[in-house]
Design a protein around this motif. Sequence first.
Motif, PDB file in Angstrom:
ATOM      1  N   LEU A 183       0.831  -1.204   0.000  1.00 33.32           N
ATOM      2  CA  LEU A 183       0.000   0.000   0.000  1.00 33.32           C
ATOM      3  C   LEU A 183       0.869   1.260   0.000  1.00 33.32           C
ATOM      4  N   ALA A 184       1.991   1.223   0.729  1.00 32.82           N
ATOM      5  CA  ALA A 184       2.901   2.375   0.738  1.00 32.82           C
ATOM      6  C   ALA A 184       3.527   2.571  -0.637  1.00 32.82           C
ATOM      7  N   ALA A 185       3.929   1.475  -1.276  1.00 39.87           N
ATOM      8  CA  ALA A 185       4.534   1.575  -2.606  1.00 39.87           C
ATOM      9  C   ALA A 185       3.538   2.106  -3.626  1.00 39.87           C
ATOM     10  N   ALA A 207      13.138  -3.066   2.244  1.00 35.42           N
ATOM     11  CA  ALA A 207      11.774  -2.543   2.341  1.00 35.42           C
ATOM     12  C   ALA A 207      11.709  -1.125   1.786  1.00 35.42           C
ATOM     13  N   ILE A 208      12.680  -0.292   2.142  1.00 32.72           N
ATOM     14  CA  ILE A 208      12.684   1.092   1.676  1.00 32.72           C
ATOM     15  C   ILE A 208      12.857   1.151   0.162  1.00 32.72           C
ATOM     16  N   GLY A 214      11.852   6.586  -2.366  1.00 39.02           N
ATOM     17  CA  GLY A 214      12.477   6.357  -1.072  1.00 39.02           C
ATOM     18  C   GLY A 214      11.527   6.583   0.092  1.00 39.02           C
ATOM     19  N   ALA A 215      12.033   6.351   1.304  1.00 38.21           N
ATOM     20  CA  ALA A 215      11.213   6.461   2.500  1.00 38.21           C
ATOM     21  C   ALA A 215      12.114   6.624   3.714  1.00 38.21           C
ATOM     22  N   GLU A 216      11.497   6.934   4.825  1.00 35.06           N
ATOM     23  CA  GLU A 216      12.194   7.063   6.109  1.00 35.06           C
ATOM     24  C   GLU A 216      11.552   6.117   7.105  1.00 35.06           C
ATOM     25  N   LEU A 326       7.702   5.808   6.249  1.00 31.35           N
ATOM     26  CA  LEU A 326       7.043   7.006   5.736  1.00 31.35           C
ATOM     27  C   LEU A 326       7.560   7.307   4.335  1.00 31.35           C
ATOM     28  N   PRO A 327       6.744   7.099   3.281  1.00 31.74           N
ATOM     29  CA  PRO A 327       7.202   7.408   1.922  1.00 31.74           C
ATOM     30  C   PRO A 327       7.621   8.867   1.786  1.00 31.74           C
ATOM     31  N   ALA A 328       8.750   9.103   1.116  1.00 34.19           N
ATOM     32  CA  ALA A 328       9.295  10.456   0.987  1.00 34.19           C
ATOM     33  C   ALA A 328       8.351  11.385   0.237  1.00 34.19           C
TER      34      ALA A 328
END
Length: 369
Positions: A183-185, A207-208, A214-216, A326-328
């Motif tokens: 879902l984040a992707a 995962a990132i 990218g993400a944090e 958290l997606p960038a």
Amino acid sequence: MTEVSPSDGTRLRLARQARGLSQQQLAGVAGVTRQAVSAVESGHSDPSLRVALGLARALGMTVEEVFGPGELGDPVLAQPVATPGGPGSRVALATVGDRFVALPLHADTAARLGFGPAGGLVASPSPGAGGQVPVRPIGPPRPTVVVAGCDPALPLLETPLGRLDPPLAFTWWPCGSGEALRLAAAGLVHAAGVHRVDLGEETEAGAISRIPGGAEMVGFASWREGLVIRPGTPVRGLDDIARQGLRLVNREPGAQARALLDRERRRLRLDPAELPGYDTRASGHLQVAAAIVGGLADAGVSSEPAALAYGLDFIPLAQERFDLLLPAKHAASREVQGLLKVLTSPWLLAELASLPGYDAACCGERALD
């Protein structure tokens, strides 16, 4: 500009109330006086172009949506996170980035301790372009933090988010780490809950890398995960469960609890056929514990806090840390900035620490490059 009538003032009031804003708070965000907001809502004054633009921007709406013709609640196209029900089925409605997201309210998502409020109703069962479905809002959508993940403590975020000025709403999609990452992707959530543990499945960097742009990673909590057993059952490990023919309740594919069970199964050289109930799919930690208490199973893999909450025996298999990815692309949004703020709030830290089996030391801790 469209002439403002008393009904238009009602639309402004409903939009403001749906976002949990007072007249003073809306005025502050819009850069106008509280008296101007009051006069427009009561229908005693037509807003100037500057006031109308300021109010609409503060509400995240267009001038036409707030003051133009048409009825409030015309259908909007929303991307569902899972297959929705038919016409009239309830969904939580939120904006993530530049699009609406619909979260179906059914089964465990519909009732945590009772039915929660819906943001809209599905208007048609036929998906449109890109799988979007038309949803008729019950009221104007509020700025809402959307989080997916399996930790049953995530709903604790709702209270501190609602205390922000201006406040943010919260909606939770309970699912395993694999689904949360998907879902984040896809850009459908502001945060995805994932387990930071090396089980040979996927590292944090892996995962990132699945998130476009990218993400944090930000910490939320840690706990132990392991076998949850009916009290008094003579079991010391998964091999005893297989030998005695006890029934398991399993988690869905992609859930970290299922990965942990499979790791232990492979270590003991057990075939899934030797574990009755291996093909079952509970949707969360508390659901595993509830199935055991309800007599539907004898054991399962879940978190120690879930075992303690239901008075079950617990055999630890791994120490887990649960982080929020958290997606960038959403990092600068009001929703993500609000989430980061409440993750370090004393109220949230105290609530997490009060839950037996939880360690909140990492909550709000941002990973270093």
